[in-house]
Design a protein around this motif. Structure first.
Motif, PDB file in Angstrom:
ATOM      1  N   UNK A  83       0.850  -1.203   0.000  1.00  0.00           N
ATOM      2  CA  UNK A  83       0.000   0.000   0.000  1.00  0.00           C
ATOM      3  C   UNK A  83       0.885   1.252   0.000  1.00  0.00           C
ATOM      4  N   UNK A  87       0.408   3.614  -3.203  1.00  0.00           N
ATOM      5  CA  UNK A  87      -0.165   4.950  -2.990  1.00  0.00           C
ATOM      6  C   UNK A  87       0.874   6.024  -3.325  1.00  0.00           C
ATOM      7  N   UNK A 103       1.283   5.557   4.418  1.00  0.00           N
ATOM      8  CA  UNK A 103      -0.104   5.330   4.847  1.00  0.00           C
ATOM      9  C   UNK A 103      -0.274   3.904   5.391  1.00  0.00           C
ATOM     10  N   UNK A 107      -1.315   2.896   9.167  1.00  0.00           N
ATOM     11  CA  UNK A 107      -2.497   2.036   9.313  1.00  0.00           C
ATOM     12  C   UNK A 107      -2.205   0.842  10.227  1.00  0.00           C
ATOM     13  N   UNK A 111      -4.026   0.133  13.728  1.00  0.00           N
ATOM     14  CA  UNK A 111      -4.911  -1.025  13.864  1.00  0.00           C
ATOM     15  C   UNK A 111      -4.326  -2.129  14.750  1.00  0.00           C
ATOM     16  N   UNK A 227      -1.556  14.868   6.663  1.00  0.00           N
ATOM     17  CA  UNK A 227      -2.516  14.379   5.665  1.00  0.00           C
ATOM     18  C   UNK A 227      -2.606  12.848   5.711  1.00  0.00           C
ATOM     19  N   UNK A 231      -6.005  10.717   6.427  1.00  0.00           N
ATOM     20  CA  UNK A 231      -6.484   9.690   5.484  1.00  0.00           C
ATOM     21  C   UNK A 231      -6.697   8.360   6.214  1.00  0.00           C
ATOM     22  N   UNK A 235     -10.059   6.076   6.657  1.00  0.00           N
ATOM     23  CA  UNK A 235     -10.093   4.664   6.233  1.00  0.00           C
ATOM     24  C   UNK A 235     -10.585   3.787   7.386  1.00  0.00           C
ATOM     25  N   UNK A 239     -14.086   1.414   7.767  1.00  0.00           N
ATOM     26  CA  UNK A 239     -13.986  -0.048   7.711  1.00  0.00           C
ATOM     27  C   UNK A 239     -15.262  -0.697   8.219  1.00  0.00           C
ATOM     28  N   UNK A 240     -15.715  -1.761   7.548  1.00  0.00           N
ATOM     29  CA  UNK A 240     -16.855  -2.517   8.092  1.00  0.00           C
ATOM     30  C   UNK A 240     -16.453  -3.095   9.455  1.00  0.00           C
ATOM     31  N   UNK A 242     -16.888  -5.830  10.838  1.00  0.00           N
ATOM     32  CA  UNK A 242     -16.397  -7.197  10.762  1.00  0.00           C
ATOM     33  C   UNK A 242     -14.895  -7.227  10.449  1.00  0.00           C
ATOM     34  N   UNK A 243     -14.444  -6.295   9.584  1.00  0.00           N
ATOM     35  CA  UNK A 243     -13.031  -6.239   9.240  1.00  0.00           C
ATOM     36  C   UNK A 243     -12.244  -5.592  10.375  1.00  0.00           C
ATOM     37  N   UNK A 247      -8.558  -6.674  14.101  1.00  0.00           N
ATOM     38  CA  UNK A 247      -7.236  -6.166  14.478  1.00  0.00           C
ATOM     39  C   UNK A 247      -7.219  -5.805  15.954  1.00  0.00           C
TER      40      UNK A 247
ATOM     41  N   UNK B 160      -0.866  -5.452  -6.623  1.00  0.00           N
ATOM     42  CA  UNK B 160      -1.476  -4.244  -6.066  1.00  0.00           C
ATOM     43  C   UNK B 160      -1.492  -3.123  -7.101  1.00  0.00           C
ATOM     44  N   UNK B 186      -6.404  16.585  -5.196  1.00  0.00           N
ATOM     45  CA  UNK B 186      -6.421  16.123  -3.805  1.00  0.00           C
ATOM     46  C   UNK B 186      -7.696  15.335  -3.536  1.00  0.00           C
ATOM     47  N   UNK B 193      -7.670   5.809  -2.971  1.00  0.00           N
ATOM     48  CA  UNK B 193      -6.984   5.161  -1.855  1.00  0.00           C
ATOM     49  C   UNK B 193      -7.937   4.260  -1.067  1.00  0.00           C
ATOM     50  N   UNK B 194      -9.171   4.730  -0.845  1.00  0.00           N
ATOM     51  CA  UNK B 194     -10.143   3.974  -0.043  1.00  0.00           C
ATOM     52  C   UNK B 194     -10.328   2.534  -0.510  1.00  0.00           C
ATOM     53  N   UNK B 196      -8.580   0.746  -2.513  1.00  0.00           N
ATOM     54  CA  UNK B 196      -7.323   0.000  -2.559  1.00  0.00           C
ATOM     55  C   UNK B 196      -7.008  -0.592  -1.187  1.00  0.00           C
ATOM     56  N   UNK B 197      -7.096   0.256  -0.149  1.00  0.00           N
ATOM     57  CA  UNK B 197      -6.745  -0.183   1.201  1.00  0.00           C
ATOM     58  C   UNK B 197      -7.778  -1.178   1.718  1.00  0.00           C
ATOM     59  N   UNK B 198      -9.059  -0.880   1.474  1.00  0.00           N
ATOM     60  CA  UNK B 198     -10.107  -1.783   1.947  1.00  0.00           C
ATOM     61  C   UNK B 198      -9.942  -3.168   1.327  1.00  0.00           C
ATOM     62  N   UNK B 200      -7.218  -4.516   0.267  1.00  0.00           N
ATOM     63  CA  UNK B 200      -6.042  -5.166   0.854  1.00  0.00           C
ATOM     64  C   UNK B 200      -6.388  -5.743   2.223  1.00  0.00           C
ATOM     65  N   UNK B 201      -7.129  -4.981   3.035  1.00  0.00           N
ATOM     66  CA  UNK B 201      -7.456  -5.453   4.385  1.00  0.00           C
ATOM     67  C   UNK B 201      -8.376  -6.676   4.334  1.00  0.00           C
ATOM     68  N   UNK B 202      -9.222  -6.728   3.283  1.00  0.00           N
ATOM     69  CA  UNK B 202     -10.101  -7.894   3.153  1.00  0.00           C
ATOM     70  C   UNK B 202      -9.294  -9.156   2.826  1.00  0.00           C
TER      71      UNK B 202
END
Lengths: 259, 258
Positions: A83, A87, A103, A107, A111, A227, A231, A235, A239-240, A242-243, A247, B160, B186, B193-194, B196-198, B200-202
């Motif tokens: 990531x 990013x 980022x 994260x 988490x 920033x 961000x 995020x 997050x749902x 469940x996810x 953590x 990715x 911006x 980003x949202x 992409x990260x979500x 990855x976390x899944x």
């Protein structure tokens, strides 16, 4: 879902020694100012001490925290580092005047916890180093970014939206101060990027190279980390459940936006 | 997998990965510990470049090395030649700006230092497969989970990138502006980003199950598919280099403290 790990705590002796080596290197280079920056024939001594101190310190810290995580954390860290990298590339594509290349590190810190954040940061720079060699000495800076992100989350700063930018600002401040001696002693005060014009400006006003690199870092890092932290906050909030609940440190973050 | 590795059959490729890494750091230490500021350039030309020919990778070595150096070299010579307040010897005047000899010398010293540090590491990276590098390190006590993290990241990054490209295309198709004023660009960051990260976390849960199914957290010694040769001569050479580096740093440190 958590599985057993071979150790549940950092090996404090190694981590403590690593932090002490980094602190001693910083104090030696910044406060006692050896003859490294003048035009003496030993101009490379500062570079040798900076490189050795920061690399040994980073190695000890990473080694000290390496074996304590759960399997799901080890599964998460490579995704987080990817990531960071991807990013960073999106930011270049959008031509934004930022890095936003930590980022994933932030994260994981938020988490999972400070030491997982530290390991993610350190390994991210080692992996970047496999391609460009240059990010390798800065591994300690990335370690501290992940560590601080995790500590701020543990202190509950990610529960209040107005505290998140402050946490990012403070982290950026520490990152800038810590990376200045590396930049000044090894890379001659430049990064090869656009912010080098700032170094020229500060030098024109008579600042020493170390001061100029510090100012350059202070002009770029705090805003970038502010920033990044904001961000990550959004995020995590999005997050749902469940996810998020998978953590271990997710209880310390806000679960919905303030109304 | 993304990597700089160039497969060849050379004596350098056959060295144990840890030997190459140790020698790289030894070379960096010698270059930085030498009392003259052109020592890194000498070592680059006299040691690294010939070794890159022995390793049959002179092309990739030189091109990557200069590609990494160039942005630093440009910045260094532009900034340090013109803005060096400590300097006294003036070489040239260009309007309000002065080129100072000390500044040019500082830019040169910094440039060759970066050239040598990046070059020494590059030669190891070009001649060592990253998977083998990690196997070699694990054999010598490097924590196996960290080796897993490094190798997996190198495999995940291309996937990715592919996913990021899909997300960018999808969001553009829905009318997302990725060009224009700074504010517009911006604002594009969130929708890119949202997801992409979500995404990855899944993936984490699935990857955790796959790892556990393969005894990732078992503490017993694991057998490696690769059998790396580590001759006694290389082991002795490594220890000698490590002791040399430690001695050099201690000597320079004591000198700086006096």
């Amino acid at each position: 879902m958590r599985y057993g790990a071979s150790q549940s705590r950092p090996q404090w002796l190694l981590v403590g020694a690593g932090l002490a080596v980094v602190a001693a290197t910083y104090l030696l280079l910044v406060l006692s100012r050896p003859s490294g920056l003048d035009q003496s024939p030993t101009a490379n001594t500062g570079a040798l001490i900076a490189l050795a101190g920061y690399l040994i310190g980073a190695g000890l810290i990473i080694w000290g925290v390496a074996r304590q995580f759960t399997t799901s954390t080890y599964a998460l860290i490579p995704l987080a580092i990817a990531i960071n990298i991807v990013i960073g590339e999106i930011v270049t594509l959008l031509k934004l005047p930022l890095y936003l290349d930590s980022i994933g590190t932030v994260l994981v810190g938020v988490l999972v916890g400070p030491w997982a954040g530290a390991a993610t940061g350190g390994l991210a720079n080692i992996i970047w180093g496999l391609f460009r060699a240059v990010p390798l000495p800065f591994a300690v800076v990335a370690i501290v970014i992940g560590l601080l992100a995790g500590l701020f989350a543990r202190l509950g700063w990610f529960k209040r939206i107005y505290l998140v930018p402050i946490a990012g600002l403070l982290t950026g401040l520490v990152a800038a101060l810590l990376s200045a001696p590396l930049s000044a002693f090894i890379f001659g005060g430049v990064t090869g990027g656009g912010t080098d014009a700032l170094v020229a400006a500060f030098r024109a006003y008579g600042a020493t190279l170390l001061q100029a690199s510090t100012f350059q870092g202070l002009a770029a890092d705090p805003l970038d980390k502010l920033i990044s932290f904001v961000i990550v906050y959004f995020i995590v909030v999005a997050l749902p459940p469940r996810v998020r609940s998978r953590f271990s440190q997710s209880g310390t973050t806000a679960s919905q936006l303030p109304r | 997998m993304i990597s700089l590795y160039q497969p060849r059959d050379s004596p350098i490729h056959r060295l144990h990965p840890l030997t190459k890494l140790t020698l790289s750091f030894g070379l960096i230490a010698v270059a930085l510990g030498a009392p003259v500021d052109w020592a890194p350039l000498l070592l680059y030309v006299a040691v690294l470049v010939p070794l890159s020919y022995v390793a049959q990778v002179p092309g990739p070595f030189l091109s990557t090395s200069w590609r990494l150096l160039l942005p630093f070299a440009i910045s260094l010579f532009l900034i340090q030649s013109f803005f060096f307040p400590e300097g006294t010897q003036i070489l040239a005047r260009l309007g309000p700006l002065t080129v100072k000899a000390e500044g040019v010398r500082f830019a040169f010293a910094s440039t060759v230092r970066i050239l040598l540090i990046t070059g020494a590491l590059l030669l190891t990276l070009l001649t060592t497969h990253p998977g083998l590098l990690m196997t070699g390190l694990v054999q010598k006590g490097f924590p196996p989970p960290l080796a897993y993290v490094v190798v997996t990241t190198l495999q995940i990054v291309p996937q990715m990138r592919e996913r990021a490209r899909t997300i960018i295309d999808a969001q553009r198709a829905r009318g997302l502006e990725t060009q224009g004023s700074l504010l517009v660009r911006m604002r594009a960051l969130g929708p890119l980003v949202g997801p992409l990260v979500l995404g990855a976390l899944l993936d984490v849960e699935e990857r955790t199950l796959a790892l556990e199914a393969r005894a990732f957290s078992a503490t017993s010694a694991k057998t490696s598919l690769y059998d790396l040769r580590d001759p006694a001569a290389e082991r002795i050479a490594r220890w000698a280099v490590v002791l040399g580096i430690a001695g050099l740093i201690a000597w320079r440190l004591l000198e700086a403290l006096q």
